[in-house]
Write a protein that holds these residues in place. Structure first.
Motif, PDB file in Angstrom:
ATOM      1  N   VAL A  95      -4.541  -2.134  -2.997  1.00 47.62           N
ATOM      2  CA  VAL A  95      -4.879  -2.189  -1.603  1.00 47.62           C
ATOM      3  C   VAL A  95      -5.530  -0.786  -1.187  1.00 47.62           C
ATOM      4  O   VAL A  95      -4.672   0.120  -1.191  1.00 47.62           O
ATOM      5  CB  VAL A  95      -3.691  -2.657  -0.742  1.00 47.62           C
ATOM      6  CG1 VAL A  95      -4.273  -2.701   0.504  1.00 47.62           C
ATOM      7  CG2 VAL A  95      -3.043  -4.015  -1.402  1.00 47.62           C
ATOM      8  N   HIS A  96      -6.838  -0.836  -0.757  1.00 47.41           N
ATOM      9  CA  HIS A  96      -7.700   0.304  -0.540  1.00 47.41           C
ATOM     10  C   HIS A  96      -7.293   0.496   1.062  1.00 47.41           C
ATOM     11  O   HIS A  96      -8.079  -0.220   1.854  1.00 47.41           O
ATOM     12  CB  HIS A  96      -8.774   0.390  -1.079  1.00 47.41           C
ATOM     13  CG  HIS A  96      -8.811   0.452  -2.442  1.00 47.41           C
ATOM     14  ND1 HIS A  96      -8.555   1.232  -3.361  1.00 47.41           N
ATOM     15  CD2 HIS A  96      -9.595  -0.464  -3.319  1.00 47.41           C
ATOM     16  CE1 HIS A  96      -8.703   0.992  -4.419  1.00 47.41           C
ATOM     17  NE2 HIS A  96      -9.446  -0.049  -4.500  1.00 47.41           N
ATOM     18  N   PRO A  97      -6.739   1.524   1.519  1.00 49.66           N
ATOM     19  CA  PRO A  97      -6.735   1.745   3.113  1.00 49.66           C
ATOM     20  C   PRO A  97      -7.914   1.740   3.528  1.00 49.66           C
ATOM     21  O   PRO A  97      -8.190   1.250   4.864  1.00 49.66           O
ATOM     22  CB  PRO A  97      -5.617   3.108   3.174  1.00 49.66           C
ATOM     23  CG  PRO A  97      -5.067   2.815   2.031  1.00 49.66           C
ATOM     24  CD  PRO A  97      -5.769   2.335   0.983  1.00 49.66           C
ATOM     25  N   GLY A 106      -6.636   9.907  14.289  1.00 49.75           N
ATOM     26  CA  GLY A 106      -5.688  10.416  12.992  1.00 49.75           C
ATOM     27  C   GLY A 106      -4.738   9.444  12.674  1.00 49.75           C
ATOM     28  O   GLY A 106      -4.073   9.705  11.745  1.00 49.75           O
ATOM     29  N   ARG A 107      -4.534   8.564  13.776  1.00 48.39           N
ATOM     30  CA  ARG A 107      -3.191   7.629  13.606  1.00 48.39           C
ATOM     31  C   ARG A 107      -3.516   6.260  13.102  1.00 48.39           C
ATOM     32  O   ARG A 107      -4.667   5.939  13.643  1.00 48.39           O
ATOM     33  CB  ARG A 107      -2.356   7.890  14.796  1.00 48.39           C
ATOM     34  CG  ARG A 107      -1.621   9.071  14.968  1.00 48.39           C
ATOM     35  CD  ARG A 107      -0.824   9.902  14.097  1.00 48.39           C
ATOM     36  NE  ARG A 107       0.149   9.096  13.847  1.00 48.39           N
ATOM     37  CZ  ARG A 107       1.113   9.430  12.604  1.00 48.39           C
ATOM     38  NH1 ARG A 107       0.921  10.611  11.748  1.00 48.39           N
ATOM     39  NH2 ARG A 107       2.068   8.943  12.408  1.00 48.39           N
ATOM     40  N   ALA A 140     -14.273   9.384  11.478  1.00 53.19           N
ATOM     41  CA  ALA A 140     -13.538   9.243  10.099  1.00 53.19           C
ATOM     42  C   ALA A 140     -12.521  10.010   9.912  1.00 53.19           C
ATOM     43  O   ALA A 140     -12.377  11.176  10.964  1.00 53.19           O
ATOM     44  CB  ALA A 140     -14.608   9.419   9.098  1.00 53.19           C
ATOM     45  N   GLY A 141     -11.302   9.849   9.177  1.00 51.70           N
ATOM     46  CA  GLY A 141     -10.427  10.775   8.948  1.00 51.70           C
ATOM     47  C   GLY A 141      -9.515  10.363   7.719  1.00 51.70           C
ATOM     48  O   GLY A 141     -10.225   9.682   6.890  1.00 51.70           O
ATOM     49  N   ILE A 142      -8.397  10.975   7.737  1.00 48.38           N
ATOM     50  CA  ILE A 142      -7.683  10.806   6.356  1.00 48.38           C
ATOM     51  C   ILE A 142      -6.383  10.175   6.780  1.00 48.38           C
ATOM     52  O   ILE A 142      -5.442  10.479   7.563  1.00 48.38           O
ATOM     53  CB  ILE A 142      -7.207  12.120   5.572  1.00 48.38           C
ATOM     54  CG1 ILE A 142      -8.704  12.719   5.319  1.00 48.38           C
ATOM     55  CG2 ILE A 142      -6.291  12.130   4.637  1.00 48.38           C
ATOM     56  CD1 ILE A 142      -8.444  14.160   4.766  1.00 48.38           C
ATOM     57  N   VAL A 143      -5.899   9.065   6.093  1.00 46.88           N
ATOM     58  CA  VAL A 143      -4.661   8.475   6.179  1.00 46.88           C
ATOM     59  C   VAL A 143      -3.918   8.921   5.020  1.00 46.88           C
ATOM     60  O   VAL A 143      -4.250   8.327   3.966  1.00 46.88           O
ATOM     61  CB  VAL A 143      -4.613   6.945   6.374  1.00 46.88           C
ATOM     62  CG1 VAL A 143      -5.423   6.317   5.173  1.00 46.88           C
ATOM     63  CG2 VAL A 143      -3.303   6.188   6.535  1.00 46.88           C
TER      64      VAL A 143
END
Length: 249
Positions: A95-97, A106-107, A140-143
């Protein structure tokens, strides 16, 4: 219901780009195969994610090429993890976030959990990972996997939430604490730092803050050393291993 995270420091060498620890991946898969039922697995991105993200300035700048390169890299690590699990007899699927959730500042703002629910209902193990993601305010961001764990644990009412890293728990003066709460956090805050190698998601302190938020919502967790044989199995059985992250009295 179990939510388990295996840190990127276990599966990769975080100081060398895309440096996989294949023996560790196979060992982790074998341990998980001993108790795979009703589990969501999350793994860190390690050097497959942190190094390209830093190279392209993520998450501080919007870089389409960086998003593609970083996602492709972490998806490759995810493929290796899923393949090892399947070879160990686990019915695992990725499952790709990036394609299932959206961030806001960011949340996690929204997350399509129905496919994960259906996978669990039908005996499949969803395998998620740290990833890049679109962000409503930052483009865009990082999870991180550390953010995914409490979100999934709350959403599915996890009985076990465990985060495996390469140290024996939350260390204070060289020893792993048996228990930490938000009330006692200030006593050790000066010793909490980042992780070895490149890390764009907060290291140990980031893990702990996420799990303390989870404890505030009624679900305790554990941070343990997943590099030691048998610890993953013990954590999944709820045995005392590592540092328990609990609620303040």
């Amino acid at each position: 219901m179990k939510v388990l995270k295996i840190g990127g420091s276990i599966l990769t060498d975080k100081v060398r780009a895309s440096a996989v620890r294949q023996d560790a991946i196979l060992r982790v898969a074998q341990e998980i195969a001993s108790s795979p039922e009703n589990m969501v697995l999350v793994h860190g991105a390690g050097s497959f994610g942190h190094i390209p993200a830093q190279k392209y300035g993520l998450p501080h700048s919007f870089n389409p090429e960086g998003l593609w390169v970083t996602h492709r890299s972490v998806a490759r690590l995810n493929d290796l993890m899923v393949e090892a699990l399947c070879e160990a007899g686990v019915h695992a699927l990725p499952v790709h976030p990036f394609s299932s959730l959206v961030l806001r500042d960011g949340r996690i703002d929204s997350f399509n959990l129905e496919p994960i629910f259906q996978m669990l209902q039908n005996g499949l193990m969803p395998v998620l990972h740290g990833d890049v993601a679109m962000d409503l305010t930052r483009k865009a961001g990082i999870v991180s996997g550390d953010q995914l764990v409490p979100y999934l644990a709350r959403a599915f009412g996890a009985d076990v939430a465990a985060v495996g890293c390469d140290v024996d728990g939350v260390l204070f003066q060289g020893h792993a604490l048996p228990l930490i709460t938000r009330h006692t956090l200030h006593e050790i805050d000066c010793e909490l730092g980042g992780s070895a190698g490149v890390d764009v998601t907060g290291g140990m302190k980031g893990k702990l803050l996420e799990l303390l938020d989870l404890a505030d919502r009624g679900i305790e967790s554990v941070i343990f050393n997943a590099s030691k044989n048998g610890n993953i199995s013990r954590a999944l059985q709820g045995e005392p291993v590592g540092t328990r992250v609990g609620r303040s009295n």
